[in-house]
Design a protein around this motif. Structure first.
Motif, PDB file in Angstrom:
ATOM      1  N   ILE A   1       0.868  -1.180   0.000  1.00 17.14           N
ATOM      2  CA  ILE A   1       0.000   0.000   0.000  1.00 17.14           C
ATOM      3  C   ILE A   1       0.907   1.233   0.000  1.00 17.14           C
ATOM      4  N   PRO A   2       0.805   2.090  -1.007  1.00 19.51           N
ATOM      5  CA  PRO A   2       1.721   3.241  -1.072  1.00 19.51           C
ATOM      6  C   PRO A   2       1.446   4.228   0.066  1.00 19.51           C
ATOM      7  N   ILE A   3       2.502   4.682   0.721  1.00 13.60           N
ATOM      8  CA  ILE A   3       2.319   5.599   1.855  1.00 13.60           C
ATOM      9  C   ILE A   3       2.925   6.974   1.579  1.00 13.60           C
ATOM     10  N   ARG A   4       3.458   7.155   0.351  1.00 12.78           N
ATOM     11  CA  ARG A   4       4.035   8.462   0.031  1.00 12.78           C
ATOM     12  C   ARG A   4       3.002   9.422  -0.550  1.00 12.78           C
ATOM     13  N   THR A   5       1.813   8.892  -0.812  1.00  9.51           N
ATOM     14  CA  THR A   5       0.753   9.749  -1.342  1.00  9.51           C
ATOM     15  C   THR A   5      -0.379   9.833  -0.333  1.00  9.51           C
ATOM     16  N   LEU A   6      -1.108  10.933  -0.391  1.00 11.37           N
ATOM     17  CA  LEU A   6      -2.249  11.118   0.508  1.00 11.37           C
ATOM     18  C   LEU A   6      -3.276  10.016   0.302  1.00 11.37           C
ATOM     19  N   GLU A   7      -3.500   9.639  -0.960  1.00  8.72           N
ATOM     20  CA  GLU A   7      -4.504   8.607  -1.257  1.00  8.72           C
ATOM     21  C   GLU A   7      -4.102   7.262  -0.665  1.00  8.72           C
ATOM     22  N   GLY A   8      -2.804   6.944  -0.739  1.00  6.97           N
ATOM     23  CA  GLY A   8      -2.330   5.689  -0.161  1.00  6.97           C
ATOM     24  C   GLY A   8      -2.484   5.666   1.344  1.00  6.97           C
ATOM     25  N   ARG A   9      -2.157   6.792   1.973  1.00  6.39           N
ATOM     26  CA  ARG A   9      -2.284   6.855   3.443  1.00  6.39           C
ATOM     27  C   ARG A   9      -3.752   6.769   3.863  1.00  6.39           C
ATOM     28  N   ARG A  10      -4.639   7.311   3.053  1.00  4.58           N
ATOM     29  CA  ARG A  10      -6.069   7.229   3.382  1.00  4.58           C
ATOM     30  C   ARG A  10      -6.544   5.775   3.428  1.00  4.58           C
ATOM     31  N   ILE A  11      -5.953   4.916   2.590  1.00  2.00           N
ATOM     32  CA  ILE A  11      -6.356   3.503   2.603  1.00  2.00           C
ATOM     33  C   ILE A  11      -6.049   2.898   3.962  1.00  2.00           C
ATOM     34  N   ARG A  12      -4.920   3.294   4.560  1.00  2.01           N
ATOM     35  CA  ARG A  12      -4.585   2.766   5.886  1.00  2.01           C
ATOM     36  C   ARG A  12      -5.602   3.213   6.947  1.00  2.01           C
ATOM     37  N   GLU A  13      -6.275   4.325   6.695  1.00  2.00           N
ATOM     38  CA  GLU A  13      -7.289   4.772   7.653  1.00  2.00           C
ATOM     39  C   GLU A  13      -8.454   3.791   7.754  1.00  2.00           C
ATOM     40  N   ALA A  14      -8.615   2.936   6.740  1.00  2.00           N
ATOM     41  CA  ALA A  14      -9.734   1.979   6.744  1.00  2.00           C
ATOM     42  C   ALA A  14      -9.408   0.714   7.533  1.00  2.00           C
ATOM     43  N   PHE A  15      -8.169   0.578   8.009  1.00  2.00           N
ATOM     44  CA  PHE A  15      -7.796  -0.540   8.881  1.00  2.00           C
ATOM     45  C   PHE A  15      -8.017  -0.062  10.314  1.00  2.00           C
ATOM     46  N   VAL A  16      -9.049  -0.559  10.944  1.00  2.00           N
ATOM     47  CA  VAL A  16      -9.530   0.065  12.178  1.00  2.00           C
ATOM     48  C   VAL A  16      -9.569  -0.922  13.337  1.00  2.00           C
ATOM     49  N   ALA A  17      -9.728  -0.352  14.539  1.00  2.00           N
ATOM     50  CA  ALA A  17      -9.923  -1.167  15.743  1.00  2.00           C
ATOM     51  C   ALA A  17     -11.408  -1.193  16.101  1.00  2.00           C
ATOM     52  N   PRO A  18     -11.908  -2.280  16.688  1.00  2.00           N
ATOM     53  CA  PRO A  18     -13.308  -2.308  17.157  1.00  2.00           C
ATOM     54  C   PRO A  18     -13.484  -1.320  18.315  1.00  2.00           C
ATOM     55  N   PRO A  19     -14.714  -1.017  18.677  1.00  2.00           N
ATOM     56  CA  PRO A  19     -14.959  -0.105  19.814  1.00  2.00           C
ATOM     57  C   PRO A  19     -14.248  -0.601  21.078  1.00  2.00           C
ATOM     58  N   GLY A  20     -13.643   0.349  21.799  1.00  2.00           N
ATOM     59  CA  GLY A  20     -12.947   0.015  23.042  1.00  2.00           C
ATOM     60  C   GLY A  20     -11.537  -0.501  22.846  1.00  2.00           C
ATOM     61  N   ARG A  21     -11.103  -0.577  21.585  1.00  2.00           N
ATOM     62  CA  ARG A  21      -9.760  -1.088  21.309  1.00  2.00           C
ATOM     63  C   ARG A  21      -8.998  -0.080  20.443  1.00  2.00           C
ATOM     64  N   LEU A  22      -7.681  -0.271  20.342  1.00  2.00           N
ATOM     65  CA  LEU A  22      -6.797   0.603  19.590  1.00  2.00           C
ATOM     66  C   LEU A  22      -5.981  -0.201  18.589  1.00  2.00           C
ATOM     67  N   ILE A  23      -5.474   0.505  17.595  1.00  2.00           N
ATOM     68  CA  ILE A  23      -4.433  -0.055  16.738  1.00  2.00           C
ATOM     69  C   ILE A  23      -3.097   0.471  17.241  1.00  2.00           C
ATOM     70  N   GLY A  24      -2.147  -0.409  17.430  1.00  2.00           N
ATOM     71  CA  GLY A  24      -0.793  -0.021  17.819  1.00  2.00           C
ATOM     72  C   GLY A  24       0.187  -0.446  16.743  1.00  2.00           C
ATOM     73  N   SER A  25       1.159   0.413  16.475  1.00  2.00           N
ATOM     74  CA  SER A  25       2.164   0.108  15.456  1.00  2.00           C
ATOM     75  C   SER A  25       3.539   0.308  16.057  1.00  2.00           C
ATOM     76  N   CYS A  26       4.407  -0.691  15.897  1.00  2.00           N
ATOM     77  CA  CYS A  26       5.766  -0.586  16.413  1.00  2.00           C
ATOM     78  C   CYS A  26       6.731  -1.019  15.319  1.00  2.00           C
ATOM     79  N   ASP A  27       7.658  -0.126  14.950  1.00  2.00           N
ATOM     80  CA  ASP A  27       8.587  -0.493  13.892  1.00  2.00           C
ATOM     81  C   ASP A  27      10.007  -0.094  14.253  1.00  2.00           C
ATOM     82  N   TYR A  28      10.943  -0.834  13.639  1.00  2.00           N
ATOM     83  CA  TYR A  28      12.361  -0.555  13.856  1.00  2.00           C
ATOM     84  C   TYR A  28      12.726   0.769  13.186  1.00  2.00           C
TER      85      TYR A  28
END
Length: 919
Positions: free
Chosen positions: A670-697
């Motif tokens: 999924i391209p992340i250098r464009t606004l449109e690509g980053r918007r796609i990541r917005e559709a990967f969501v957490a259910p109510p009461g939960r969070l998405i966490g990201s940890c990278d090197y």
């Protein structure tokens, strides 16, 4: 006994390439990369001896291509122009292969000026005219044009037999129309153009309607549409194309085979020269073959494994097998006792689907010792299916053993079987070995499918899935395969898996570093199974809204393109683009296609977009169309309708660097250098009461570069916690650290990452938009300030050329087949890969270690936290809001602590309601 009515013609050139690619990197002195390569020689011996047993012909010829040009090269200078030159390791084995072929008793033939296919064609026609039954041993489909009632092509690797009916069924045309068929379709392998956009189905349809190519040409005006236009455009080329694809059957063989075909003595199969063969085997390190010759073993030359495992392989080829179909509880109980008592059991599932999360079991097979296996049919529903044991009850009785971690199990691609059994509520434990992963670690550049492994390491061939189920529209589900055939197939898979393990596992045990990598892959397979099973929640409504927005933008870009061009046109038509670009707007032609057409591919568009608005508009249109078609339109459709979650598949044994591959859907691209690509990541969501966490090197590959190169300045930058790009800019531009500008830092970042990937001064100039001379100056200054990096690169190139591979910090081997290629561009690409692969491979190792370590911690301490994605150097989690502090503290600590390098590893974490917010 040899058949006096059969002539066997072996496509030696095809065989030697197959032998080379099928066998491991054997050497005359095992373990010494500087001693002569012998894998292709060994494979050739195995294949020819197996063939002699399979086709006991009294007459045979092994035909090889002669060196030098042929009449086709004079006819068409671009013939085979895109083929890579023969690898140096293989070239060095050609003369010994010719020698051993003769010592094994095979007549051998090379004829200058023509190809092996032409010699085979001539021998086949003359042998058939003499009344002989002719068998051609080759996998080359081009030889199908020779087939008639007396001539058959046998592909011993796949077991496929191309007789008249077989050719007609496979290609849709009879053998006598194959030349016409090939002329229309072309041959991409030999760089012979056909009619553009005409594939096998269209060619077969035309020939069925018109009878022949000549009749088709005579009625060319009746062919409608784009295909008809392309056919008319290719009329001048077709006579040349036909000459190129037609196998000669009238070569002058008088000098090579005097008196043939009337006198057959010159092609009679001879006896092996045992004394000379023994010396040959000793010379090339085939000690087991030499010993077997001394012992008088009739099938001595058929074993096919490394020196340490030759006995296992030889036994696998020669033994009888005992396969049983379990249809009664008495049979089941007997086998259950056997698998419960066995130290290691090979297990294979037969299923309803390749989709591992939806597949259901049709049958199971087990093998507990070489040559012995059993199949339990459970859901066969064909017309002649026998009464079977009830699936649920069988699985219930097997469940305690399947879920026992102390009951050791073996499989081929165990992650798939784990999913299938999990679909039935069984959490399999005790998988300790996977032959696919053994092969991936030992021979990353070879195929890892079971049939390839069995043939390569044990010399065994067997039934294929297509043999049982057919292919294409006529393929039947496995549940309708007759049980006796299904049992033979599945038992064979389990039995072969046990055989292959017996060859590969000792090789891993003998190398501590490779064994550690293999154990990491096994543990990683378990973690990936968990990630795939978890899946990630998708907001389908948000994706639909994004698709709608992209659709409107695409329509606007389409109208913009029409306006610039001054006319409407098909944005996906290379022909129309060429006319508008080059004829109407006068843009320069950058390059041409293989058929001479003016190219409008991505590379050309990018070049033209620097000066012209229309190519820039088309590039933007293509980019947005790809996002829409690949992600916003499809991700919602791929979600499980019950849970709304998308479950990607991680392919573990694909990338030579050890990186994982995500597919169906691919969530790593999924391209992340464009606004449109980053918007796609917005559709990967957490259910109510939960969070998405990201940890990278953080800057993992640069940290690995510092560790591997040992460069003092680079080590200091990381150990002191400096901004490494700012530090590089200070060195390259010779300014104090605090005076580095944002532009200088951007340049330094490009240089840092560019050099990791072997970027040249030309590539750097293009990336930065500067002159090549200026880019070269920056690179020279970089190496002056970081001499350790230069030493690493020079040292790595030399080691790669000597060994044929490089290694990660942890010992994973990254093979470079082209590192000594005489082809300059291929060799240069391999040298760049040699520099980058240890860093990329080490990063892959570290991420896999991190995945395994983090999952272990989650299982022990926080089972409510789910690992849902792995993307490059990033791990993505779904967690209760209350667990954010634990993730913020513990996950980076675990990831940083999986290995001790000369510089500290650093992992950074973020949180959000969706993936984009967290990243």
């Amino acid at each position: 006994m040899s058949d006096p009515q059969t002539l066997l013609l072996v496509d030696g050139s095809s065989y030697l390439y197959r032998a080379y690619h099928a066998m491991p990197d054997l050497r005359a002195v095992p373990g010494d990369p500087n001693s002569p390569a012998t894998g292709a020689i060994r494979g050739m011996v195995n294949m020819l001896n197996a063939l002699r047993l399979e086709v006991p012909a009294a007459y045979a010829v092994c035909v090889f291509d002669a060196s030098g040009p042929t009449f086709r090269d004079h006819l068409y200078p671009d013939y085979k122009a895109q083929r890579a030159p023969m690898p140096p390791d293989l070239r060095a084995q050609v003369a010994p292969i010719h020698e051993v072929v003769r010592l094994l008793g095979w007549p051998l033939l090379c004829v200058e000026g023509v190809e092996a296919d032409d010699v085979i064609g001539t021998l086949a026609r003359q042998g058939a005219a003499r009344g002989l039954r002719v068998i051609i041993a080759s996998g080359d489909k081009d030889l199908s044009q020779l087939v008639n009632e007396r001539i058959t092509v046998l592909d011993t690797m796949s077991g496929k037999r191309r007789d008249v009916a077989g050719v007609t069924a496979e290609f849709g045309v009879p053998p006598e129309r194959m030349v016409d068929f090939q002329t229309l379709v072309g041959d991409a392998v030999d760089n012979v153009p056909g009619v553009p956009k005409v594939g096998p189905k269209t060619a077969a349809k035309w020939l069925a309607e018109h009878g022949s190519l000549d009749n088709l040409i005579a009625n060319v005006h009746t062919i409608k549409g784009v295909a008809g236009e392309n056919l008319r455009g290719a009329l001048d080329w077709l006579p040349t194309g036909r000459q190129l694809v037609t196998i000669k059957t009238d070569c002058d063989l008088g000098r090579e085979l005097p008196g043939f075909p009337d006198a057959l003595d010159s092609i009679a199969v001879g006896a092996m020269d045992t004394l000379a063969l023994h010396d040959f085997y000793e010379k090339y390190g085939f000690r087991s073959l030499a010993r077997a010759l001394q012992d008088g073993g009739a099938r001595a030359t058929a074993d096919a494994a490394s020196l340490d495992t030759s006995a296992v392989a030889s036994a696998a080829q020669q033994r009888e097998v005992h396969y049983e179909t379990l249809l009664t509880w008495e049979q089941f109980d007997t086998w259950l006792a056997r698998i419960q008592a066995a130290p290691l059991v090979a297990l294979d599932t037969e299923t309803t689907s390749l989709d591992e999360l939806r597949a259901r079991i049709v049958g199971l097979s087990f093998s507990v010792e070489a040559g012995s296996a059993a199949y339990i049919p459970l859901a066969h529903d064909g017309p002649d299916a026998p009464e079977q044991l009830p699936l649920d009850e069988v699985l219930a009785r097997l469940k305690p053993w399947l879920e026992d971690p102390a009951a050791h199990k073996l499989g081929q691609h165990i992650k798939y079987d784990r999913h299938v059994l999990a679909n039935h509520g069984i959490d399999v434990r005790g998988y300790v070995h996977d032959t696919m992963l053994q092969s991936y670690v030992l021979e990353v550049h070879k195929p890892h499918g079971l049939s390839s492994l069995a043939e390569r390491h044990t010399g065994r061939t067997g039934l294929s899935y297509e043999d049982l189920c057919g292919k294409g529209a006529k393929q039947i589900p496995f549940s309708q395969v007759p049980v006796e055939r299904a049992a033979a197939y599945s038992c064979e898979d389990s039995d072969q898996t046990l055989d292959v393990h017996g060859v590969l596992w000792p090789q891993l045990q003998a190398d501590d570093k490779l064994r550690a990598i293999y154990e990491l892959e096994i543990a990683c397979s378990e973690t990936l199974f968990r990630i795939e099973r978890n899946g990630v929640l998708i907001d389908a409504q948000q994706l639909a809204a994004q698709s709608h927005d992209l659709g409107r933008r695409l329509m606007a870009l389409e109208q913009q393109a029409y306006q610039i061009a001054g006319q409407p046109f098909n944005l996906g038509s290379p022909k129309q683009l060429g006319e508008i670009f080059f004829d109407k707007l006068g843009m320069p032609v950058i390059k041409k296609t293989a058929t001479g057409a003016r190219s409008t591919d991505e590379e050309v568009l990018e070049k033209l977009a620097e000066d012209y608005p229309l190519p820039a508009t088309l590039l933007e249109h293509r980019s947005l169309a790809k996002l829409k078609g690949t992600y916003t339109d499809k991700l919602g459709q791929l979600a499980d309708p019950r849970t709304g979650r998308v479950h990607t598949h991680y392919a573990q044994a694909v990338a030579v660097t050890g990186r994982l591959s995500s597919n169906e859907p691919n969530l790593q691209n999924i391209p992340i250098r464009t606004l449109e690509g980053r918007r796609i990541r917005e559709a990967f969501v957490a259910p109510p009461g939960r969070l998405i966490g990201s940890c990278d090197y953080s800057q993992i590959e640069l940290r690995i570069m510092a560790h591997i190169s040992g460069d003092a300045a680079l080590l200091h930058a990381f150990t002191a916690g400096l901004d490494v790009h700012r530090a590089t800019a200070a060195e390259v531009f010779n300014v104090p650290l605090e005076q580095v500008t944002s532009e200088q830092r951007r340049y330094a970042k490009t240089i840092n990452f560019g050099l990791i990937y072997g970027m040249s001064s030309f590539g750097l100039a293009k990336s930065l938009g500067i002159s090549t001379a200026a880019a070269k100056n920056y690179i020279d200054r970089y190496f002056e300030r970081y001499p350790g990096v230069r030493r690493y690169m020079d040292r790595t190139r030399l080691e790669a050329k000597e060994r044929g591979y490089v290694e990660t910090v942890f010992g994973r081997r990254l093979v470079l087949p082209e590192i000594n290629s005489p082809n300059g561009p291929r060799r240069s690409a391999a040298e760049r890969a040699a520099i980058n692969a240890p860093m990329q491979g080490t990063a892959a190792d570290l991420v896999k270690m991190a995945m395994v370590a983090v999952q272990d911690a989650l299982d022990r301490e926080r089972p409510d936290i789910l690992m849902v994605l792995q993307v490059h150097d990033e791990l993505v989690f779904e967690l209760p809001e209350a667990e954010a502090d634990w993730v913020r503290t513990e996950v980076p600590r675990i990831m940083a602590g999986v290995a001790q390098l000369q510089v500290p590893l650093l992992a950074e974490v973020g949180f959000g309601a969706n993936w984009e917010e967290a990243h």
